[in-house]
Design a protein around this motif. Structure first.
Motif, mmCIF file in Angstrom:
data_model
loop_
_atom_site.group_PDB
_atom_site.id
_atom_site.type_symbol
_atom_site.label_atom_id
_atom_site.label_comp_id
_atom_site.label_asym_id
_atom_site.label_seq_id
_atom_site.Cartn_x
_atom_site.Cartn_y
_atom_site.Cartn_z
ATOM 1 N N GLN A 28 0.839 -1.193 0.000
ATOM 2 C CA GLN A 28 0.000 0.000 0.000
ATOM 3 C C GLN A 28 0.874 1.243 0.000
ATOM 4 O O GLN A 28 2.021 1.211 0.415
ATOM 5 N N ALA A 33 -4.372 0.521 -0.354
ATOM 6 C CA ALA A 33 -4.097 -0.693 -1.114
ATOM 7 C C ALA A 33 -4.378 -0.421 -2.589
ATOM 8 O O ALA A 33 -5.281 0.363 -2.930
ATOM 9 N N ALA A 62 -4.746 -2.707 5.787
ATOM 10 C CA ALA A 62 -4.691 -1.722 4.703
ATOM 11 C C ALA A 62 -6.052 -1.062 4.518
ATOM 12 O O ALA A 62 -7.088 -1.630 4.862
ATOM 13 N N TRP A 64 -8.758 0.133 1.857
ATOM 14 C CA TRP A 64 -9.192 -0.192 0.499
ATOM 15 C C TRP A 64 -10.258 0.810 0.076
ATOM 16 O O TRP A 64 -11.173 1.124 0.841
#
Length: 151
Positions: A28, A33, A62, A64
């Protein structure tokens, strides 16, 4: 001559990235990400689509981003189905035994799985033997995961 130099550059970038890979399971950037791109769109639209900060989901360490609420819901229901292989690191890189960063618009979907590559030149090499490289990358990634479990 260009190919050996490119491979050396990828190798050294991979070494630096490998340290980061051990720290983070998912590749990331500050954009999240897949550099802020929508993981579900690769499957639904067969293209890289930039995510929207209004549709975010934290998964596996992460952030998203998704282009729609519908795509975010689909990812939440089955993140393993949509997340890129090898934590979003370069599939060809893992086939060569190292982690390397990726570009969101350089991808392949094979047998319902998303594979990202470092750049278009690397993807051209990847395309020469996708099944063979997947086998190698799977083996190397699994070994890396097992090695990191002991740390």
């Amino acid at each position: 001559m260009k190919k050996p130099i490119l491979l050396l550059v990828i190798f050294f970038i991979g070494l630096a990235s490998l340290v980061k890979a051990q720290e983070k399971a998912i590749f990331q950037t500050e954009d999240g990400a897949i550099k802020g791109y929508d993981a579900v769109a690769y499957f639904k639209d067969n293209k890289a689509v930039k995510g929207n900060k209004n549709f975010t989901y934290d998964w596996n360490g992460a952030k998203w981003y998704f282009s729609s609420k519908e795509n975010m819901k689909a990812f939440k229901a089955s993140p393993e189905r949509y997340a890129p292989q090898y934590g979003g690191y370069c599939a060809f890189g893992y086939a060569q035994g190292h982690a390397a960063p990726t570009e969101p618009d350089v991808f392949t979907v094979v047998d319902g799985k998303l594979y990202l590559n470092y750049n278009q030149k690397v993807q051209q090499m990847w395309n020469k033997d996708i099944p063979g490289f997947i086998t190698k990358a799977d083996k190397n990634y699994k070994a890396e995961i097992e090695k990191n479990k002991g740390n």
